[in-house]
Design a protein around this motif. Structure first.
Motif, PDB file in Angstrom:
ATOM      1  N   PRO A  23       0.826  -1.211   0.000  1.00  0.00           N
ATOM      2  CA  PRO A  23       0.000   0.000   0.000  1.00  0.00           C
ATOM      3  C   PRO A  23       0.861   1.261   0.000  1.00  0.00           C
ATOM      4  N   GLY A  24       0.488   2.196  -0.844  1.00  0.00           N
ATOM      5  CA  GLY A  24       1.208   3.456  -0.918  1.00  0.00           C
ATOM      6  C   GLY A  24       2.440   3.430  -1.802  1.00  0.00           C
ATOM      7  N   ARG A  25       2.728   2.303  -2.429  1.00  0.00           N
ATOM      8  CA  ARG A  25       3.898   2.200  -3.310  1.00  0.00           C
ATOM      9  C   ARG A  25       3.446   2.050  -4.750  1.00  0.00           C
ATOM     10  N   THR A  26       4.086   2.804  -5.632  1.00  0.00           N
ATOM     11  CA  THR A  26       3.876   2.656  -7.068  1.00  0.00           C
ATOM     12  C   THR A  26       5.074   1.944  -7.665  1.00  0.00           C
ATOM     13  N   LEU A  27       4.816   0.890  -8.427  1.00  0.00           N
ATOM     14  CA  LEU A  27       5.870   0.181  -9.127  1.00  0.00           C
ATOM     15  C   LEU A  27       5.890   0.660 -10.575  1.00  0.00           C
ATOM     16  N   ARG A  28       6.957   1.323 -10.950  1.00  0.00           N
ATOM     17  CA  ARG A  28       7.134   1.737 -12.345  1.00  0.00           C
ATOM     18  C   ARG A  28       7.953   0.659 -13.030  1.00  0.00           C
ATOM     19  N   LEU A  29       7.342  -0.075 -13.942  1.00  0.00           N
ATOM     20  CA  LEU A  29       7.932  -1.268 -14.537  1.00  0.00           C
ATOM     21  C   LEU A  29       8.501  -0.942 -15.906  1.00  0.00           C
ATOM     22  N   LEU A  30       9.811  -1.107 -16.048  1.00  0.00           N
ATOM     23  CA  LEU A  30      10.472  -0.800 -17.315  1.00  0.00           C
ATOM     24  C   LEU A  30      11.021  -2.066 -17.944  1.00  0.00           C
ATOM     25  N   ASP A  31      10.794  -2.201 -19.244  1.00  0.00           N
ATOM     26  CA  ASP A  31      11.383  -3.291 -20.018  1.00  0.00           C
ATOM     27  C   ASP A  31      11.349  -2.889 -21.483  1.00  0.00           C
ATOM     28  N   ILE A  32      12.029  -3.686 -22.319  1.00  0.00           N
ATOM     29  CA  ILE A  32      12.014  -3.393 -23.756  1.00  0.00           C
ATOM     30  C   ILE A  32      10.764  -3.939 -24.423  1.00  0.00           C
ATOM     31  N   VAL A  33       9.989  -4.716 -23.670  1.00  0.00           N
ATOM     32  CA  VAL A  33       8.702  -5.206 -24.167  1.00  0.00           C
ATOM     33  C   VAL A  33       7.595  -4.639 -23.279  1.00  0.00           C
ATOM     34  N   ILE A  35       4.471  -4.403 -20.828  1.00  0.00           N
ATOM     35  CA  ILE A  35       3.922  -5.266 -19.785  1.00  0.00           C
ATOM     36  C   ILE A  35       2.424  -5.030 -19.743  1.00  0.00           C
ATOM     37  N   ALA A  36       1.667  -6.043 -20.136  1.00  0.00           N
ATOM     38  CA  ALA A  36       0.236  -5.854 -20.333  1.00  0.00           C
ATOM     39  C   ALA A  36      -0.591  -6.153 -19.094  1.00  0.00           C
ATOM     40  N   ASP A  37      -0.146  -7.070 -18.263  1.00  0.00           N
ATOM     41  CA  ASP A  37      -0.969  -7.530 -17.142  1.00  0.00           C
ATOM     42  C   ASP A  37      -0.753  -6.661 -15.895  1.00  0.00           C
ATOM     43  N   LEU A  38      -0.984  -5.371 -16.048  1.00  0.00           N
ATOM     44  CA  LEU A  38      -0.729  -4.449 -14.945  1.00  0.00           C
ATOM     45  C   LEU A  38      -1.744  -4.623 -13.824  1.00  0.00           C
ATOM     46  N   ARG A  39      -1.242  -4.534 -12.608  1.00  0.00           N
ATOM     47  CA  ARG A  39      -2.083  -4.598 -11.422  1.00  0.00           C
ATOM     48  C   ARG A  39      -2.215  -3.197 -10.832  1.00  0.00           C
ATOM     49  N   ASP A  40      -3.074  -3.072  -9.836  1.00  0.00           N
ATOM     50  CA  ASP A  40      -3.195  -1.784  -9.154  1.00  0.00           C
ATOM     51  C   ASP A  40      -1.846  -1.365  -8.591  1.00  0.00           C
ATOM     52  N   GLY A  41      -1.519  -0.101  -8.775  1.00  0.00           N
ATOM     53  CA  GLY A  41      -0.255   0.407  -8.252  1.00  0.00           C
ATOM     54  C   GLY A  41       0.926   0.195  -9.174  1.00  0.00           C
ATOM     55  N   GLU A  42       0.680  -0.292 -10.397  1.00  0.00           N
ATOM     56  CA  GLU A  42       1.760  -0.512 -11.350  1.00  0.00           C
ATOM     57  C   GLU A  42       1.573   0.373 -12.572  1.00  0.00           C
ATOM     58  N   GLU A  43       2.693   0.789 -13.148  1.00  0.00           N
ATOM     59  CA  GLU A  43       2.672   1.499 -14.426  1.00  0.00           C
ATOM     60  C   GLU A  43       3.821   0.972 -15.280  1.00  0.00           C
ATOM     61  N   SER A  44       3.581   0.878 -16.572  1.00  0.00           N
ATOM     62  CA  SER A  44       4.539   0.266 -17.482  1.00  0.00           C
ATOM     63  C   SER A  44       5.184   1.318 -18.367  1.00  0.00           C
ATOM     64  N   VAL A  45       6.495   1.181 -18.556  1.00  0.00           N
ATOM     65  CA  VAL A  45       7.245   2.030 -19.473  1.00  0.00           C
ATOM     66  C   VAL A  45       8.068   1.125 -20.375  1.00  0.00           C
TER      67      VAL A  45
END
Length: 261
Positions: A23-33, A35-45
């Motif tokens: 709770p209260g944490r945002t996961l910024r997910l980085l990869d060269i592909v 990421i489609a299956d994002l959950r609450d609190g996640e963002e894809s780059v």
């Protein structure tokens, strides 16, 4: 808190995402592909760790970085240097430019793979003895972390990860296994420990056959709860000639022209 995870679509990144979601944490997910299956609190780059300008943008507003990105097995030198070594430089430089205060760098046991099994514990700050070009890239990543701490004041924790898989798959992993849950605990300890400066710590579970130090990890507040021995009956204990080294089979000669050992 906003945590940037590079290489988030990879094996360890996939295992850690649910374990680092709090709770209260945002996961910024980085990869060269993507990421489609994002959950609450996640963002894809979607970006490359070798693109310094893009990485600097991604680092904006980030409180800490978990750097998992790169090639995770042995490759030719040109591939390792292009992705792992250049990527590590770009990561630390982007963190500096964006003002990110802390980097947790996923190093590897292969940075010291030729350390001999001599009846003593492998120390946390063991002298670099890489077993592969991949291991060399981890040594250089640790060196960059040391430089960026001493020159710019970044807090940098290098985790020499053993074998992070759902369960051990061979006899060597009965010593080197880092369970996914323990990996999550270790990263949390690295994120939370106050004023770490520059540190190197082993990433390994409380395995009965462990011969790698846990002193530095425990000093950060990590206490492993899992033990690979519960899987001992599921894996072959057939000896390997390279088991005398910490890196195991990675220490075998490799024919890069053929792409196989």
């Amino acid at each position: 808190m906003k945590l940037l995870i590079t290489g988030a679509a990879g094996g360890v990144g996939t295992l850690l995402r649910p374990r680092l979601a709090t709770p209260g944490r945002t996961l910024r997910l980085l990869d060269i592909v993507p990421i489609a299956d994002l959950r609450d609190g996640e963002e894809s780059v979607t970006a490359s760790i070798t693109d310094l300008d893009a990485l600097t943008e991604v680092c904006a507003g980030v409180d800490a970085i978990l750097h998992l990105g790169g090639l995770s097995t042995e490759h030719r030198w040109d591939q390792i240097s292009e992705v792992n070594i250049e990527g590590a430089y770009c990561l630390f430089e982007a963190a500096r430019r964006a003002g990110v205060p802390r980097v947790v760098f996923a190093s590897s046991n292969h940075a010291v793979g030729f350390h001999p099994k001599d009846g003593t514990e492998a120390p946390d700050y063991g002298y670099p003895r890489p077993d592969t070009f991949y291991g060399v890239s981890k040594v250089l990543g640790e060196a960059l972390g040391s430089l960026y701490h001493d020159r710019y004041g970044l807090d940098v924790i290098c985790l020499r990860i053993g074998s992070c898989f759902p369960k051990p798959v061979n006899a060597r992993m009965l010593a080197s296994w880092l369970s996914p849950d323990d990996c999550g605990r270790l990263v949390e300890a690295a994120l939370a420990t106050p004023d770490p400066g520059f540190r190197i710590a082993w990433g390994v579970s409380a395995n009965t056959r462990r011969w790698w130090s846990l002193d530095e990890a425990r000093a950060m507040g990590f206490e492993p709860l899992d033990n690979a021995e519960v899987f001992a009956d599921e894996v072959s204990d057939e000896p390997d000639e390279f088991d005398r080294f910490l890196g195991g089979a990675f220490c075998a000669p490799y024919d890069y022209s053929e792409g196989q050992s």
